[in-house]
Design an enzyme around this catalytic site. Sequence first.
Site, PDB file in Angstrom:
ATOM      1  CB  CYS A  66     -23.618 -19.072 -23.364  1.00 59.05           C
ATOM      2  SG  CYS A  66     -23.821 -20.809 -24.196  1.00 59.05           S
TER       3      CYS A  66
HETATM    4  N1  LIG Z   1     -26.473 -22.607 -27.320  1.00 56.51           N
HETATM    5  C1  LIG Z   1     -24.976 -22.544 -27.029  1.00 56.51           C
HETATM    6  O1  LIG Z   1     -24.529 -21.844 -27.873  1.00 56.51           O
HETATM    7  C2  LIG Z   1     -24.524 -23.239 -26.061  1.00 56.51           C
HETATM    8  C3  LIG Z   1     -22.930 -23.319 -26.226  1.00 56.51           C
HETATM    9  C4  LIG Z   1     -22.152 -24.035 -25.328  1.00 56.51           C
HETATM   10  C5  LIG Z   1     -22.802 -24.533 -24.165  1.00 56.51           C
HETATM   11  N2  LIG Z   1     -24.212 -24.601 -24.015  1.00 56.51           N
HETATM   12  C6  LIG Z   1     -24.829 -25.128 -22.897  1.00 56.51           C
HETATM   13  O2  LIG Z   1     -25.216 -26.353 -23.385  1.00 56.51           O
HETATM   14  C7  LIG Z   1     -26.575 -26.546 -22.741  1.00 56.51           C
HETATM   15  C8  LIG Z   1     -27.714 -26.763 -23.774  1.00 56.51           C
HETATM   16  O3  LIG Z   1     -28.034 -25.492 -24.257  1.00 56.51           O
HETATM   17  P1  LIG Z   1     -28.677 -25.568 -25.625  1.00 56.51           P
HETATM   18  O4  LIG Z   1     -28.471 -24.128 -26.192  1.00 56.51           O
HETATM   19  O5  LIG Z   1     -28.496 -26.699 -26.625  1.00 56.51           O
HETATM   20  O6  LIG Z   1     -30.095 -25.652 -25.154  1.00 56.51           O
HETATM   21  P2  LIG Z   1     -31.546 -25.780 -26.160  1.00 56.51           P
HETATM   22  O7  LIG Z   1     -32.721 -25.273 -25.121  1.00 56.51           O
HETATM   23  O8  LIG Z   1     -31.283 -25.445 -27.529  1.00 56.51           O
HETATM   24  O9  LIG Z   1     -31.739 -27.329 -25.994  1.00 56.51           O
HETATM   25  C9  LIG Z   1     -32.082 -27.985 -25.068  1.00 56.51           C
HETATM   26  C10 LIG Z   1     -32.982 -28.996 -25.228  1.00 56.51           C
HETATM   27  O10 LIG Z   1     -33.091 -29.971 -24.091  1.00 56.51           O
HETATM   28  C11 LIG Z   1     -34.333 -30.236 -24.037  1.00 56.51           C
HETATM   29  N3  LIG Z   1     -34.859 -30.921 -22.714  1.00 56.51           N
HETATM   30  C12 LIG Z   1     -35.038 -29.997 -21.531  1.00 56.51           C
HETATM   31  N4  LIG Z   1     -35.279 -30.724 -20.580  1.00 56.51           N
HETATM   32  C13 LIG Z   1     -35.078 -32.163 -21.016  1.00 56.51           C
HETATM   33  C14 LIG Z   1     -35.074 -33.176 -20.321  1.00 56.51           C
HETATM   34  N5  LIG Z   1     -35.390 -33.253 -18.880  1.00 56.51           N
HETATM   35  N6  LIG Z   1     -34.898 -34.424 -20.948  1.00 56.51           N
HETATM   36  C15 LIG Z   1     -34.601 -34.137 -22.124  1.00 56.51           C
HETATM   37  N7  LIG Z   1     -34.410 -33.237 -23.021  1.00 56.51           N
HETATM   38  C16 LIG Z   1     -34.674 -32.129 -22.251  1.00 56.51           C
HETATM   39  C17 LIG Z   1     -35.186 -29.114 -24.549  1.00 56.51           C
HETATM   40  O11 LIG Z   1     -36.771 -29.548 -24.975  1.00 56.51           O
HETATM   41  C18 LIG Z   1     -34.462 -28.641 -25.736  1.00 56.51           C
HETATM   42  O12 LIG Z   1     -34.837 -29.349 -27.117  1.00 56.51           O
HETATM   43  C19 LIG Z   1     -26.862 -25.303 -21.803  1.00 56.51           C
HETATM   44  O13 LIG Z   1     -26.282 -25.823 -20.607  1.00 56.51           O
HETATM   45  C20 LIG Z   1     -25.932 -24.416 -22.369  1.00 56.51           C
HETATM   46  O14 LIG Z   1     -25.675 -23.433 -21.407  1.00 56.51           O
HETATM   47  C21 LIG Z   1     -24.994 -23.774 -24.862  1.00 56.51           C
END
Ligand SMILES: NC(=O)c1ccc[n+]([C@@H]2O[C@H](COP(=O)([O-])OP(=O)(O)OC[C@H]3O[C@@H](n4cnc5c(N)ncnc54)[C@H](O)[C@@H]3O)[C@@H](O)[C@H]2O)c1
Length: 457
Positions: free
Chosen positions: A300
């Site tokens: 993030c």
């Molecule tokens: N990690 C955090 O602390 C956090 C907190 C708040 C917001 N966010 C936001 O949430 C979003 C997701 O973050 P995250 O940390 O969960 O990411 P992550 O990388 O942990 O997980 C994302 C998942 O999406 C899958 N993916 C990728 N492309 C895809 C597609 N086209 N179709 C289906 N699945 C697909 C990946 O394989 C992965 O398992 C981001 O935008 C991030 O900025 C993250």
Amino acid sequence: MTSTIPHQLAAAPSSAVPPETAAPPELLSPAPPADAEPGLRSVAVVGLGYVGLPTALALHRSGVAVRGVDVSRRRLEAVRGGQVDLLPSDLLDLHAALASDGFSVGDDPTAVAEADAVIICVPTPVDDHLSPDLGPLESACRAVVDWARPGQLLVLTSTTYVGSTHDLLVAPLAARRGLVAGRDLHVAFSPERIDPGVVEHEQGRTPRVVGGTTAECTRRAADLVGRLTSSVHAVSSAEAAEMTKLYENTFRAVVLALANEVAGICRTLDLDAVEVTDAAATKPYGFLAAYPGPGVGGHCIPCDPHYLLWQMRLHRTPTPLIEQAMTSIAHRPHEVVARAVEVLSDQGRGLAGARVLVVGVSYKPGVRDVRETPALEIVRGLEQRGAVVAYHDPLVPELRLPDGRVLASATDAPQEQWDLLLLHTVHPGADLSWVSAHPLVLDATYRFAAAPQRHVV
Ligand SMILES: NC(=O)c1ccc[n+]([C@@H]2O[C@H](COP(=O)([O-])OP(=O)(O)OC[C@H]3O[C@@H](n4cnc5c(N)ncnc54)[C@H](O)[C@@H]3O)[C@@H](O)[C@H]2O)c1
């Protein structure tokens, strides 16, 4: 850089959107009980990562059937096997959910068509040049648009540039599928605020912001995210909700950059930065405590403000404060390496040939996540100056370096002798009593005052 051009802030949303009055900002009441939403029986969650999986589990707990969709076979296997980084309570829920009828995961995007609502939470990283990599988000939204059907609710939750909901969902739904948001189906943005590994910030107690394409889109999305939290704050548009998320994480980045700078001031003045921060935090208003560290990691804070900077470059709008904060954050691991050189040099030796152990490499305590962890840059910087580097982290058995090499956590490290211990991450409950016995400690966590030969960055 991708081909997507940010939606012009000045432009009206989509001309395809019906002229419905947008909702005024308001705090919506908690979600109605499940039986008050007879239309919502199933939700598809696209992206089962740090955010998507806990979201899917919370929705399942709220009484709807959940289908998780992820493109990564590896991730799906890990989810099915329960080998995932979750809070202990969520891990128990995952085992129970997998054994139930109403929860399943798979890689087939057509499953989206069967759900009453779809939540998209795929990654939004930056590339090596710190420009947004919109590939995963564009691909996920394309699949959702392909399989969307009338009557559905689509909610984008990934952190992204302002206008993404319009550009990647609303516009292509109208252009390719003839589906008008607000008339044929509902579309909204609701940013995630999950804080992985931090029990106190559990989803249910963290308010959510929601902004839809129309007032009805906002209301329906608020009902859905109201299943995840007791408090939902509605804003007037998806764009306002997108900007809210970028603002809150940019705020955090600026404050963390300031905290590191203040720590340098405190060292110059021979003061303890943590003591000073704790004292300032007793002020009941106008101050938000942030603590110095080895740098800022995770998916993030080191990434999200770059979405804003990238978008503002298109508009030629100056953002010097945010630029400076992000430059300072990116540079922080180099300051840690420079300090390691200084600390060793004060002992009459150089970094070349020195045996350095980095203690803890995940980007924050209590998680296995090493995305954007400052440890990667620190290890690289130490090695470039000739140090022999190992690491010790019970939560991270292997660490893939930017050059492709894979280091294994040195499990016997506590028994060995090191020229320098570099404290990077201290996990909750970790027994680090052995650290005090070491002659030279560089404490980039600022939290280990117990070590006798302890230096801070
Ligand atoms: N990690 C955090 O602390 C956090 C907190 C708040 C917001 N966010 C936001 O949430 C979003 C997701 O973050 P995250 O940390 O969960 O990411 P992550 O990388 O942990 O997980 C994302 C998942 O999406 C899958 N993916 C990728 N492309 C895809 C597609 N086209 N179709 C289906 N699945 C697909 C990946 O394989 C992965 O398992 C981001 O935008 C991030 O900025 C993250």
